[in-house]
Scaffold this active site. Structure first.
Site, short mmCIF file in Angstrom:
data_model
loop_
_atom_site.label_atom_id
_atom_site.label_comp_id
_atom_site.label_asym_id
_atom_site.label_seq_id
_atom_site.Cartn_x
_atom_site.Cartn_y
_atom_site.Cartn_z
N ASP A 75 0.85 -1.19 0.00
CA ASP A 75 0.00 0.00 0.00
C ASP A 75 0.89 1.25 0.00
O ASP A 75 1.83 1.35 0.82
CB ASP A 75 -0.87 -0.04 1.27
CG ASP A 75 -1.99 0.97 1.26
OD1 ASP A 75 -2.44 1.35 0.17
OD2 ASP A 75 -2.45 1.36 2.36
N ASP B 280 2.54 4.93 -5.46
CA ASP B 280 1.78 6.16 -5.27
C ASP B 280 2.60 7.34 -5.77
O ASP B 280 3.24 8.04 -4.99
CB ASP B 280 1.40 6.32 -3.80
CG ASP B 280 0.54 7.57 -3.58
OD1 ASP B 280 0.31 8.31 -4.56
OD2 ASP B 280 0.10 7.80 -2.44
N GLU C 197 -1.83 5.99 -8.63
CA GLU C 197 -2.81 6.96 -8.10
C GLU C 197 -2.70 8.27 -8.85
O GLU C 197 -1.60 8.79 -9.05
CB GLU C 197 -2.58 7.19 -6.60
CG GLU C 197 -3.51 8.26 -6.02
CD GLU C 197 -3.55 8.26 -4.48
OE1 GLU C 197 -3.50 7.17 -3.89
OE2 GLU C 197 -3.62 9.35 -3.91
N HIS D 91 -7.53 9.61 4.36
CA HIS D 91 -7.19 8.52 5.29
C HIS D 91 -7.58 8.91 6.72
O HIS D 91 -7.66 10.08 7.06
CB HIS D 91 -5.68 8.25 5.26
CG HIS D 91 -5.22 7.63 3.98
ND1 HIS D 91 -4.15 8.09 3.26
CD2 HIS D 91 -5.69 6.57 3.28
CE1 HIS D 91 -3.99 7.35 2.19
NE2 HIS D 91 -4.91 6.42 2.17
N HIS E 34 -9.46 4.77 -2.04
CA HIS E 34 -8.71 4.82 -0.77
C HIS E 34 -9.58 5.55 0.26
O HIS E 34 -10.57 6.17 -0.08
CB HIS E 34 -7.39 5.58 -0.97
CG HIS E 34 -6.34 4.74 -1.60
ND1 HIS E 34 -5.21 4.34 -0.94
CD2 HIS E 34 -6.28 4.18 -2.83
CE1 HIS E 34 -4.48 3.59 -1.74
NE2 HIS E 34 -5.10 3.48 -2.90
N SER F 269 -11.57 4.54 2.55
CA SER F 269 -12.98 4.12 2.46
C SER F 269 -13.56 3.55 3.75
O SER F 269 -14.57 2.85 3.72
CB SER F 269 -13.14 3.10 1.34
OG SER F 269 -12.92 3.72 0.11
N SER F 270 -12.93 3.83 4.86
CA SER F 270 -13.54 3.39 6.12
C SER F 270 -14.81 4.18 6.37
O SER F 270 -14.89 5.38 6.07
CB SER F 270 -12.56 3.58 7.29
OG SER F 270 -11.67 2.49 7.36
N ASN G 64 -10.25 0.30 -0.12
CA ASN G 64 -9.25 0.27 0.97
C ASN G 64 -9.85 0.62 2.32
O ASN G 64 -10.43 1.70 2.49
CB ASN G 64 -8.15 1.29 0.67
CG ASN G 64 -7.19 0.81 -0.40
OD1 ASN G 64 -7.49 -0.14 -1.13
ND2 ASN G 64 -6.04 1.43 -0.48
N ASP H 136 -8.79 0.51 6.45
CA ASP H 136 -7.83 0.30 7.54
C ASP H 136 -8.44 0.80 8.86
O ASP H 136 -8.54 0.08 9.85
CB ASP H 136 -6.54 1.06 7.22
CG ASP H 136 -5.45 0.82 8.25
OD1 ASP H 136 -5.70 0.13 9.23
OD2 ASP H 136 -4.33 1.35 8.06
#
Ligand code: G3H
Ligand code: 13P
Ligand code: ZN
Length: 345
Positions: free
Chosen positions: A83, A105, A142, A192, A232, A234-235, A275, A277
């Protein structure tokens, strides 16, 4: 089943019209929870490690744990993905370690902070593709920059700056053609970590979900129906997980993540890798805090790591069902990096 190239998992997801969770790991408990969830929901899955995770786990431990995961559940297609790789060297190291997929990235410079120019991004991403594909390894790139900053990674853009760094669909077409990548991470306003939104309801003062530029995903999908997109940040940062942390002595302010419905809309329009985390971190922290507060006499790590693993498991099961990967593990037989070499030729 050996670890499979991520490209196969994404191609199959595109055929089936579903998304696949890519879950970040740092330790054995997270890997075990993901694999148990994948087994119980019959899901293909992507397990990913950041540079920070590799440093924390001293690399070789993570590699061996991943091999154990694949060995324990031979019917589950699973990829091991780097990642946010920051350079060709980092990607090479991950590939040498046995990763079947890497993210270069190139939206940021090697410091993981300053945005790169478009030309720099094309150049570094193409060089990683040229190195990885002959080895059968998948490459994610990305275009555009995410908001926020996590453990030193990220440009730390403000809400206004994020708008100027969203992925441009026309440029995305050029980027995919020039780099030959397998998966395109898009910047649509996600970030994030647990604090994704600076938006508040002007009347009630309540936090609102971040404003996502979903139309960019729709447009990219229209222009390139075969391009696998990655979301990314995506929580969903569920309130119930934050509440558990706060109930047991934590101190997290009100916050909002990405509603699962928006991810599902993305999946309908070409998002194949999602994604996650932070949601696992929240679940683990809440479960551990609960044990510490309710039974302060306990000191055997298994007494709190087992509930932590169970709490993470519940998150993974929920996401696997929501993204649609559940039920698809046994649709196909995983290929090897050797097979993938022939594919790229
Ligand atoms: O890219 C962000 C992931 O959540 C990984 O975070 O760098 O703290 O391991 P990390
Ligand atoms: P979250 O912080 O929203 O879980 O995003 C994780 C991620 O994008 C890892 O690359
Ligand atoms: Zn990310």
């Amino acid at each position: 089943m050996p670890l499979v190239p991520m490209r196969q998992i994404l191609d199959e997801a595109a055929k089936g019209g579903y998304g696949v969770g890519a879950f970040n790991v740092n330790n054995m408990e997270q890997i075990q929870a993901i694999m148990q969830a994948a087994n119980d929901t019959n899901s293909p899955v992507i397990i990913q490690a950041s540079r920070g995770a590799l440093k924390y786990s001293k690399m070789i431990y993570l590699k061996k744990l991943m091999e154990a995961a694949a060995e324990e559940f031979p019917h589950i297609p699973v990829s091991m993905h780097l990642d946010h790789g920051n350079s060709l060297e980092t990607c090479k190291e991950a590939i040498a370690l046995g990763f079947t997929s890497v993210m270069m990235d190139g939206s940021l410079a090697e410091d993981g902070k300053s945005p790169n120019t478009y030309e720099q991004n094309v150049d570094i991403t193409r060089r990683v593709v040229e190195y990885a594909h002959p080895l059968g390894v998948t490459v994610e790139g990305e275009l555009g920059c995410l908001g926020g900053i996590e453990d030193g990674h990220g440009a730390g853009l403000s809400a206004d700056e994020v708008d100027a760094h969203l992925t441009d669909p026309a440029q995305a077409e050029d980027f995919v053609a020039k780099t030959g990548l397998d998966a395109l991470a898009v910047a649509i306003g996600t970030s994030h970590g647990a604090y994704k939104s600076g938006r508040k309801d002007p009347v009630t003062g309540e936090m609102l979900p971040p404003n996502l530029a979903m139309e960019r995903i729709h447009e990219i999908h229209k222009r390139m129906p075969n391009c696998h997109m990655v979301m990314h940040g995506s929580s969903s940062v569920p309130k119930e997980l934050v509440d558990i942390i706060n109930q047991y002595g934590g101190n997290m302010p009100d916050t909002f993540g990405i509603p699962v419905e928006q991810i599902q809309d993305g999946i309908k329009h070409g998002v194949r890798k999602v994604n996650v985390d932070t949601d696992s971190r929240l679940a683990i922290t809440g479960a551990i805090r609960k044990v510490f507060v309710e039974t302060p006499g306990k000191f055997d790590p298994r007494d709190y790591l087992k509930p932590a693993r169970d709490a993470a498991y519940a998150v993974y099961v929920a996401r696997m069902n929501a993204f649609g990967q559940a039920g698809h593990a046994t649709d196909y037989k995983g290929i090897t990096l050797e097979d993938a070499k022939a594919y790229y030729k």
